[in-house]
Scaffold this active site. Structure first.
Site, mmCIF file in Angstrom:
data_model
loop_
_atom_site.group_PDB
_atom_site.id
_atom_site.type_symbol
_atom_site.label_atom_id
_atom_site.label_comp_id
_atom_site.label_asym_id
_atom_site.label_seq_id
_atom_site.Cartn_x
_atom_site.Cartn_y
_atom_site.Cartn_z
ATOM 1 N N GLU A 129 1.139 -1.039 -0.208
ATOM 2 C CA GLU A 129 0.586 0.027 0.004
ATOM 3 C C GLU A 129 1.151 1.037 0.249
ATOM 4 O OE1 GLU A 129 -4.048 -2.012 1.936
ATOM 5 O OE2 GLU A 129 -2.963 -1.340 2.912
ATOM 6 N N ASP A 150 -11.392 -6.838 -2.942
ATOM 7 C CA ASP A 150 -12.427 -8.790 -2.537
ATOM 8 C C ASP A 150 -13.816 -8.567 -2.218
ATOM 9 O OD1 ASP A 150 -10.799 -8.659 0.282
ATOM 10 O OD2 ASP A 150 -12.239 -8.915 0.894
ATOM 11 N N GLY A 203 -12.653 -4.732 1.674
ATOM 12 C CA GLY A 203 -13.409 -5.579 1.118
ATOM 13 C C GLY A 203 -14.965 -4.614 0.625
ATOM 14 N N MET A 219 -9.258 -3.178 7.841
ATOM 15 C CA MET A 219 -8.991 -3.617 9.496
ATOM 16 C C MET A 219 -7.890 -2.024 10.492
ATOM 17 S SD MET A 219 -8.411 -7.572 8.356
ATOM 18 C CE MET A 219 -7.476 -7.965 10.381
ATOM 19 N N GLU A 220 -7.733 -1.345 9.852
ATOM 20 C CA GLU A 220 -7.682 -0.120 10.100
ATOM 21 C C GLU A 220 -7.931 1.577 10.532
ATOM 22 O OE1 GLU A 220 -6.383 -1.764 7.757
ATOM 23 O OE2 GLU A 220 -5.348 -2.795 8.466
HETATM 24 N N1 ADE Z 1 -9.467 -5.199 3.610
HETATM 25 C C1 ADE Z 1 -9.547 -5.660 2.704
HETATM 26 N N2 ADE Z 1 -10.335 -7.040 2.101
HETATM 27 C C2 ADE Z 1 -11.462 -7.003 4.045
HETATM 28 C C3 ADE Z 1 -11.415 -8.092 3.881
HETATM 29 N N3 ADE Z 1 -12.166 -9.130 3.324
HETATM 30 N N4 ADE Z 1 -11.678 -7.785 5.100
HETATM 31 C C4 ADE Z 1 -11.031 -7.431 6.359
HETATM 32 N N5 ADE Z 1 -10.147 -6.270 5.697
HETATM 33 C C5 ADE Z 1 -9.685 -6.501 4.718
#
Ligand code: ADE
Length: 230
Positions: free
Chosen positions: A12, A196, A78, A172-173
């Site tokens: 990143e 995703d 995601g 996640m951040e």
């Molecule tokens: N970052 C990118 N895809 C993610 C996912 N599926 N879950 C948590 N953090 C992500």
């Protein structure tokens, strides 16, 4: 004015470092920080490593130790909103922690003690992003980003996060960075490109699309820096 740009993973921030005129690496708190120059801008760039704790440490360090006065986050997420496809960009209007649960004491899911469920990002930085997108003909979605210490690859968990927080994307951040910046009164901005859809295929898709989506986000951040230089 020093600007922090952070990601969570090497992928990143590498496309950002490649675009700098020069940078110097400084080690601090078991992490690497890059003091960089981009034309007349002074930047501090780092990847935090994954998760809310590392992200909060890195954001705090960028502000308190390196003197950052604005913070831009660049990375991948995601998708929850079905309109978001792999490679699409989303800017967080506000962020929440989907895994923070003190409902036993009568609070809603995601409630931050002595705070709120959502933290709002800086409207001026978001406007700059919208102007950049318009000029470049890039589709930029705004929406709610939900953060937690979980890689979500489960349609039920994804549906719960969607319903509970009306979220468009998850990662996640972001929300931990938001809490830090809000507490320290530093304007912040969170940009993510979709890697995703947080479903059964998420692990495979993430590995496949991480690098490309991370670059989509980083390239957009560079375009924002170019705009700030105008
Ligand atoms: N970052 C990118 N895809 C993610 C996912 N599926 N879950 C948590 N953090 C992500």
């Amino acid at each position: 004015m020093k600007i922090a740009i952070m990601g969570a993973m090497p992928e990143e921030i590498e496309p950002l470092l490649e675009r700098m005129d020069s940078y110097e690496k400084v080690e601090y708190a078991k992490n690497s920080y890059y003091l960089a120059k981009y034309h007349e801008l002074e930047l501090v760039i780092a990847y935090s490593k994954i998760g809310k704790v590392f992200a909060a440490l890195t954001a705090s360090t960028m502000i308190e130790k390196f003197g950052a006065q604005k913070l831009l986050f660049s990375g991948v997420a995601g998708a929850i909103n079905p309109a978001l496809k792999i490679g699409d960009l989303i800017v967080a209007t506000r962020l929440c922690q989907h895994d923070l649960d003190i409902t036993a004491f009568g609070h809603p899911y995601g409630y931050v003690p002595e705070g709120s469920v959502f933290v709002e990002s800086d409207a001026t930085l978001r406007q700059i992003a919208k102007d950049v997108a318009k000029d470049a003909g890039i589709t930029l979605r705004e929406g709610i980003i939900a953060t937690g210490d979980q890689f979500v690859a489960d349609p039920d968990r994804k549906a719960w996060i969607a319903e509970t927080f009306d979220a468009d994307a998850l990662e996640m951040e972001g929300a931990s960075v938001a809490v830090v910046c809000d507490s320290l009164e530093v304007p912040f901005f969170v940009l993510r490109a979709i890697s995703d859809s947080a479903d059964m295929d998420a692990g495979f898709d993430f590995d496949t699309f991480l690098e490309n989506s991370a670059k989509v986000s980083a390239d957009f951040i560079i375009a924002m820096l170019d705009r700030l230089l105008r």
